[in-house]
Design a protein around this motif. Structure first.
Motif, PDB file in Angstrom:
ATOM      1  N   CYS A  84       0.226   5.313 -12.308  1.00  0.00           N
ATOM      2  CA  CYS A  84      -0.726   5.482 -11.209  1.00  0.00           C
ATOM      3  C   CYS A  84      -0.786   4.231 -10.339  1.00  0.00           C
ATOM      4  N   ASP A  85      -0.678   3.062 -10.946  1.00  0.00           N
ATOM      5  CA  ASP A  85      -0.650   1.819 -10.161  1.00  0.00           C
ATOM      6  C   ASP A  85       0.577   1.789  -9.263  1.00  0.00           C
ATOM      7  N   GLN A  86       1.702   2.298  -9.764  1.00  0.00           N
ATOM      8  CA  GLN A  86       2.916   2.346  -8.953  1.00  0.00           C
ATOM      9  C   GLN A  86       2.751   3.264  -7.747  1.00  0.00           C
ATOM     10  N   LYS A  87       1.970   4.321  -7.918  1.00  0.00           N
ATOM     11  CA  LYS A  87       1.760   5.280  -6.836  1.00  0.00           C
ATOM     12  C   LYS A  87       0.534   4.960  -5.990  1.00  0.00           C
ATOM     13  N   GLY A  88      -0.245   3.977  -6.422  1.00  0.00           N
ATOM     14  CA  GLY A  88      -1.435   3.614  -5.668  1.00  0.00           C
ATOM     15  C   GLY A  88      -2.563   4.611  -5.767  1.00  0.00           C
ATOM     16  N   ILE A  89      -2.685   5.294  -6.903  1.00  0.00           N
ATOM     17  CA  ILE A  89      -3.765   6.276  -7.090  1.00  0.00           C
ATOM     18  C   ILE A  89      -4.558   5.922  -8.343  1.00  0.00           C
ATOM     19  N   GLU A 118      -0.868  12.386 -10.268  1.00  0.00           N
ATOM     20  CA  GLU A 118      -0.638  11.598 -11.472  1.00  0.00           C
ATOM     21  C   GLU A 118       0.568  12.127 -12.217  1.00  0.00           C
TER      22      GLU A 118
END
Length: 352
Positions: free
Chosen positions: A211-216, A350
């Protein structure tokens, strides 16, 4: 570790007990509805035996005999389930739905209860891990389950691409306790599957990383924040009435009360329709009370005559309508849609 695809002693019993476990019912919507969720309805063993994975267990009578030795399930042989071949099976202890209070919400639909159980299972990070590196030769579902079962696993879920359904080569594994999960992650040397060292990590850490990689924000983090705010935004709440936790995924919403809300909803719909029609008739009357049927047809003017509006038709000097050249307009509209704000919305979700 040796693997075999042939049924082991009491493997049929273990398979049926798995079907009725809370771990499986949290994702198996079909069986959840068959047992009526927490109402624990009896299911014909013939139906269970028709499942794809159960077909290797023959004959049917051997499955019934094995189930009679279960410490988790009861075989029912009376009433509608009387006679050989008609036996039923049910849980000894009815399924519990975390967060649901029967007294406060007695009419909760099965859709809502299933979503509550499913969401609770997804957020149960403390007992789950992420693993990959299984290779391409040995990756059958039963083989994976047999491997992780030795470490205390109760569920293995293959992760698949949503568009094709193909396996991603990784799994989420849920263990019987947080202690079993921690023990598996602490193995040294790392666990190997057919000689291949697996890459494993805590599911919560994996979820956070992706999720950190996707910014969510992860679903479990959003849900925890909602609970701290007093339940705002929680899925499966009463905001949708009796539609269920996801807004009524099924059209055949089944209420658990003796009398469902279907008749009341139908009558309420009729009342709303009549009020709407009466309101429309009143608004279509002028101050003298004469109705002009405004809005009944868009192609009528105030006098009720058809066709007096041009609707974009060009007329020549004699008043004869002609067809306008709309090719330029179509091109302009196309450019407007392509260059304007109507662009496909990309949803970032996610990693599941």
């Amino acid at each position: 570790m040796c693997f075999t695809s042939s049924p082991l002693p009491h493997a049929n019993l273990s398979q049926v007990e798995f079907y009725f476990s809370a771990h499986n019912l949290s994702t198996d919507e079909h069986l959840f509805f068959q047992i009526d969720g927490p109402d624990n309805r009896t299911v014909p063993i013939k139906h269970i035996h028709s499942f794809k994975r159960m077909k290797r267990f023959q004959p049917y009578s051997a499955v019934v005999k094995a189930l009679k030795d279960s410490e988790q399930l009861d075989v029912v042989e009376d009433g509608n389930f009387r006679g050989a071949g008609n036996e039923g099976v049910k849980r000894k202890i009815p399924l519990e739905i975390p967060g649901w209070d029967r007294e406060k919400d007695p009419d909760a639909t099965l859709e809502k209860l299933f979503d509550m159980l499913n969401q609770h299972s997804k957020n149960e990070m403390g007992r789950s891990i992420y693993a990959k590196g299984f290779g391409e030769e040995h990756n059958g579902q039963i083989e994976l389950e047999d491997y992780f079962k030795a470490f205390g696993a109760v569920m293995v879920r293959k992760r698949r691409f949503p568009d094709t359904g193909e396996w991603k080569g990784s799994v989420f594994v849920e263990f019987d306790s947080e202690e079993s999960q921690a023990a598996f992650l602490a193995l040294d040397p790392k666990p190997k599957f057919h000689g291949l060292e697996l890459e494993v990590m805590d599911k919560k850490a994996y979820s956070k990383m992706k999720c950190d990689q996707k910014g969510i924000i992860p679903n479990w983090e959003r849900d925890n924040s909602a609970r701290r705010r007093g339940g705002r935004g929680q899925r499966g709440g009463n905001r949708g009435g009796n539609r269920g936790g996801r807004g009524g995924r099924r059209n055949d919403s089944r209420s658990r009360s003796p009398r469902g809300s279907g008749d009341e909803d139908r009558d309420d719909w009729k009342d709303r329709r009549n009020k709407f029609q009466n309101k429309g008739r009143w608004n279509n009357r002028d101050r003298d009370g004469k109705g002009h049927n405004k809005g009944r047809r868009d192609d009528r003017d105030r006098d009720g005559d058809r066709g007096e509006k041009d609707h974009g038709l060009n007329r020549d000097d004699g008043g004869v309508p002609g067809v306008a050249d709309t090719r330029k307009r179509k091109v302009e509209d196309g450019e407007e849609k392509e260059n304007g704000s109507k662009k496909a919305k990309v949803e970032i979700s996610e990693d599941a």
